[in-house]
Design an enzyme around this catalytic site. Sequence first.
Site, mmCIF file in Angstrom:
data_model
loop_
_atom_site.group_PDB
_atom_site.id
_atom_site.type_symbol
_atom_site.label_atom_id
_atom_site.label_comp_id
_atom_site.label_asym_id
_atom_site.label_seq_id
_atom_site.Cartn_x
_atom_site.Cartn_y
_atom_site.Cartn_z
ATOM 1 N N ASP A 51 19.562 36.602 -22.097
ATOM 2 C CA ASP A 51 20.469 37.575 -21.486
ATOM 3 C C ASP A 51 19.806 38.668 -20.637
ATOM 4 O OD1 ASP A 51 21.854 36.049 -23.310
ATOM 5 O OD2 ASP A 51 22.808 37.722 -24.321
ATOM 6 N N GLU A 73 16.375 36.451 -35.851
ATOM 7 C CA GLU A 73 16.744 35.978 -34.506
ATOM 8 C C GLU A 73 15.498 35.927 -33.608
ATOM 9 O OE1 GLU A 73 19.603 38.523 -32.604
ATOM 10 O OE2 GLU A 73 20.086 37.049 -31.049
HETATM 11 C C1 DGY Z 1 25.936 37.984 -26.506
HETATM 12 O O1 DGY Z 1 27.114 38.288 -26.691
HETATM 13 O O2 DGY Z 1 24.980 38.745 -26.705
HETATM 14 C C2 DGY Z 1 25.625 36.611 -26.153
HETATM 15 O O3 DGY Z 1 24.267 36.432 -25.957
HETATM 16 C C3 DGY Z 1 26.428 36.052 -25.058
HETATM 17 O O4 DGY Z 1 26.209 34.692 -25.111
#
Ligand code: DGY
Length: 419
Positions: A161, A385
């Site tokens: 992201d 994660e």
């Molecule tokens: C989030 O909501 O952080 C996700 O990575 C979107 O896929």
Amino acid sequence: MTDYQQLDQQAKQIIQQNDRGTYTIPTAGLYPYQWNWDSALTAFGIAQYDLKRAWQEFETLFSGQWENGMVPHILFHQQDDGYFPGPDVWDTKQKLASSGITQPPIAATFIRKLYEKDQAFGTEYVKKLFPKICRWHEWFMAHRLEKYGIAVTHPWESGRDNAVEWDQPLTRVDISQVGTYQRRDTSHVDADMRPTKLDYDRYLSLVYFGRDNQWDESVIRAQGAFRVCDPTMSFTLIRANKDLTWLAEQIGEKTERLQQITDELSDAASGLWQEDLKSYTARDAKDGAFANAISNASFLNWFAGIDNPVALESLQKIMAETPYAVPSHPASAETYDANRYWRGPIWVIMNTMIAMGLAEQGHADLAETIRQKSEDLIIKGGFAEYFNPENGAPAGGGNFSWTAACWLGWVSPTARQEG
Ligand code: DGY
């Protein structure tokens, strides 16, 4: 002494706790729906103890495939107010509520892994899934193939992201109409480990743009503010398409078109090589500008079957900068941030794919170093994660399905004994 059996057991329990019957969520709270590439990796872990359930993960994922072949990045099976932006914001008008974008297409690769373990029942599953995967790969070719590989239209599509590669292209995104909204991610996880407010405004602006244009790929291609050729998408699609070709051979399907796709993609993705950085990097599809930033996705070339001695030197140099590896951005870069999501932290899923590729391309020692470092991280910090590359501290969400799955499928000695 490390109790590997206990760790195997813990990993399995995490996945089972995240199991929602026919699909697995990444982690409770932060990610309460079915995510596309999370599911594929999670199936890889589930396959170590329940093959039937692993196949089901893919059947459920492809039940959300759109008419045009796209397989969405999130399937909203059951409403959960703990996540934003939910189905009402995406408003994709699909039978099964979903987001309007996709994610790295690793399904064929992990379906092959399942089939290799399970040829008796696997053939039937592969026969059912094969045409669906072909349609998804064709969707990429029709809508996302650019001069320099496969483009993402939203940073969330890449799965990475807030990677540094998106910083410059994101400056084109107009956030003046975004308005107010309530983020949910920072109520589950420390804000310093998540994307910034500016990032989120831009993410939402891109979602609103897609929604207001009924998720029409031709409009998104012509007018979308963000379109970047991504090493994750490009390399995983090359790899997946090769695995799909192999699967086609197993079930007696034609392979010519698949081979043609691999050739076209490989030609295009060679344009991601940034000579002065001695690495593959993202590249703006609009003006061809290099992102000028190395990430862990830069090293997925081996996963795609592409060996490169210069890239190998770059990887070794970056790995030498921190005790743990592979960081999602080099510690020596000005933009590096050891805790912030994809701007420095280590992701075991990326390590898995990087090392799988390295081992296949004859770099078994380096692959083993990455595996050993992944093992150290999980023993020290659990199934987080992601992890801080300097001190190995766990970060982001806890009890994460794909970290547990990579443990079961690749990191754990049990996985290695099986070959
Ligand atoms: C989030 O909501 O952080 C996700 O990575 C979107 O896929």
